[in-house]
Design a protein around this motif. Structure first.
Motif, PDB file in Angstrom:
ATOM      1  N   ALA A   1       0.849  -1.197   0.000  1.00  7.67           N
ATOM      2  CA  ALA A   1       0.000   0.000   0.000  1.00  7.67           C
ATOM      3  C   ALA A   1       0.879   1.239   0.000  1.00  7.67           C
ATOM      4  O   ALA A   1       1.791   1.369   0.822  1.00  7.67           O
ATOM      5  N   ILE A   2       0.590   2.159  -0.918  1.00  8.49           N
ATOM      6  CA  ILE A   2       1.313   3.431  -0.991  1.00  8.49           C
ATOM      7  C   ILE A   2       0.439   4.512  -0.368  1.00  8.49           C
ATOM      8  O   ILE A   2      -0.745   4.639  -0.695  1.00  8.49           O
ATOM      9  N   THR A   3       0.997   5.276   0.563  1.00 10.54           N
ATOM     10  CA  THR A   3       0.224   6.290   1.273  1.00 10.54           C
ATOM     11  C   THR A   3       0.953   7.627   1.216  1.00 10.54           C
ATOM     12  O   THR A   3       2.181   7.688   1.258  1.00 10.54           O
TER      13      THR A   3
ATOM     14  N   ALA B   1      -3.590   5.355  -4.601  1.00  5.82           N
ATOM     15  CA  ALA B   1      -2.964   5.512  -3.291  1.00  5.82           C
ATOM     16  C   ALA B   1      -3.984   5.970  -2.260  1.00  5.82           C
ATOM     17  O   ALA B   1      -5.108   6.357  -2.598  1.00  5.82           O
ATOM     18  N   THR B   2      -3.575   5.921  -1.000  1.00 12.86           N
ATOM     19  CA  THR B   2      -4.356   6.518   0.084  1.00 12.86           C
ATOM     20  C   THR B   2      -3.693   7.821   0.489  1.00 12.86           C
ATOM     21  O   THR B   2      -2.492   7.852   0.782  1.00 12.86           O
ATOM     22  N   PHE B   3      -4.468   8.899   0.487  1.00 19.60           N
ATOM     23  CA  PHE B   3      -3.981  10.215   0.880  1.00 19.60           C
ATOM     24  C   PHE B   3      -4.512  10.526   2.278  1.00 19.60           C
ATOM     25  O   PHE B   3      -5.713  10.734   2.459  1.00 19.60           O
TER      26      PHE B   3
ATOM     27  N   GLY C   1       9.506   4.459   4.503  1.00 21.71           N
ATOM     28  CA  GLY C   1       9.511   5.742   3.816  1.00 21.71           C
ATOM     29  C   GLY C   1      10.071   6.845   4.683  1.00 21.71           C
ATOM     30  O   GLY C   1      10.853   6.600   5.602  1.00 21.71           O
ATOM     31  N   GLY C   2       9.655   8.083   4.384  1.00 24.53           N
ATOM     32  CA  GLY C   2      10.123   9.224   5.148  1.00 24.53           C
ATOM     33  C   GLY C   2      11.622   9.434   5.013  1.00 24.53           C
ATOM     34  O   GLY C   2      12.223   9.185   3.965  1.00 24.53           O
TER      35      GLY C   2
ATOM     36  N   VAL D   1       3.241  -1.386   4.084  1.00 23.34           N
ATOM     37  CA  VAL D   1       2.704  -0.031   3.968  1.00 23.34           C
ATOM     38  C   VAL D   1       3.860   0.967   3.892  1.00 23.34           C
ATOM     39  O   VAL D   1       4.724   1.001   4.777  1.00 23.34           O
ATOM     40  N   PHE D   2       3.855   1.769   2.841  1.00 24.83           N
ATOM     41  CA  PHE D   2       4.902   2.779   2.589  1.00 24.83           C
ATOM     42  C   PHE D   2       4.257   4.161   2.633  1.00 24.83           C
ATOM     43  O   PHE D   2       3.081   4.321   2.314  1.00 24.83           O
TER      44      PHE D   2
END
Length: 294
Positions: A14-16, A68-70, A206-207, A234-235
């Motif tokens: 999942a890309i967030t 993606a999820t925003f 991420g981050g 989850v990223f």
């Protein structure tokens, strides 16, 4: 006490996107107070549009554009409503990042309730769709405020992705499960990705770590996480991370400036490679979310 991980979850990616600007971040909270946010030039629209273009162009392993999820900050949504409507119209998931980007250890229970209900109502009014997900600013859920999960459940959220289960000076719930689990009240928690190397949890979601590590290392750690986790990988990324031209906050500490500005020029090219190397989707399409909602 934390419950056991949620059982029998198939792995997916999942890309967030945490929709906040450079002056919202916890690293600058001691030098930029929320009542001064309107004094800073906001670059959120242009940076989110660049991310949307990258998502549209990325066919990756799925053979189609990536959704993606925003996780949207209410402060941003209130000022840029057309941007939020556009994100939703493109088929991306809109979730809540709270209204003000304040770490939860800075809020009382009443203040937290106001923050999450205000943000949820605003986002639902803009998109005409229910908001199911929440992410705490700076992954600031910890073991000292058990009422957080009750407030999220009471406000109508179905899942949270607010735990980064690693030690860190600004965030981290190091003893939390690495895989999705249910809190005692039934709220689903989906931690961001970690890999275990020599019995140590290594952040790879991420981050700043994505900007610090060479891309090849980030990719290997995410592949390792996928093999190890009984659940989704989850990223996350922030729009300000793809903007090396952003204003410099010289009043912040040297440590905060180093963390924030490190390799900003590398983030977008790396993100575009990442989008093509894995099969990404939004949180609401993950098997664990679909299963739990039934």
């Amino acid at each position: 006490m934390l419950p056991a991980p949620f059982p029998e979850i198939s792995t997916d990616y999942a890309i967030t996107i945490d929709v906040e600007d450079y002056f919202h971040v916890a690293a600058f909270e001691t030098v930029i107070s929320p009542d001064r946010w309107d004094q800073y030039p906001c670059h959120i629209e242009a940076n989110v549009q660049r991310i949307i273009q990258s998502l549209d162009a990325a066919v990756g392993k799925a053979g189609k554009a990536t959704k993606a999820t925003f996780f949207v900050l209410g402060w941003v949504a209130e000022r840029y409503p057309s941007l939020i409507r556009e994100i939703a119209a493109l088929g991306h998931e809109i979730a809540s990042h709270g209204y003000h980007h304040q770490r939860l250890n800075h809020l009382s229970q009443h203040e937290f309730r106001q923050d999450i209900t205000r943000s949820k109502a605003l986002l639902e009014d803009l998109t005409g769709a229910p908001v199911a997900g929440y992410r705490a600013p700076s992954f600031s859920i910890d073991e000292n405020r058990p009422w957080i999960q009750d407030e999220l459940r009471e406000a109508g959220y179905r899942y949270s992705s607010s735990i980064n289960p690693v030690p860190h000076d600004l965030y981290g719930y190091r003893h939390a499960p690495r895989t999705p689990f249910l809190w005692d009240n039934g709220l689903l928690e989906i931690p961001v990705a970690t890999a275990e190397v020599f019995n140590r949890r290594i952040p790879c979601a991420g981050g700043g770590y994505f900007r610090l590590y060479p891309y090849a290392l980030s990719k290997r750690l995410l592949q390792k996480a996928a093999r190890q986790l009984a659940g989704p990988v989850v990223f996350y990324v922030h729009p300000w991370e793809i903007a090396p031209e952003q204003p410099r906050i010289q009043a912040a500490s040297a440590k905060s400036r180093f963390r924030h500005y490190l390799n900003l020029h590398r983030t977008l090219p790396r993100l575009e490679r990442l989008l093509g190397d894995f099969h990404w989707g939004k949180m609401s399409d993950l098997p664990v979310v679909i299963h739990h909602s039934k």
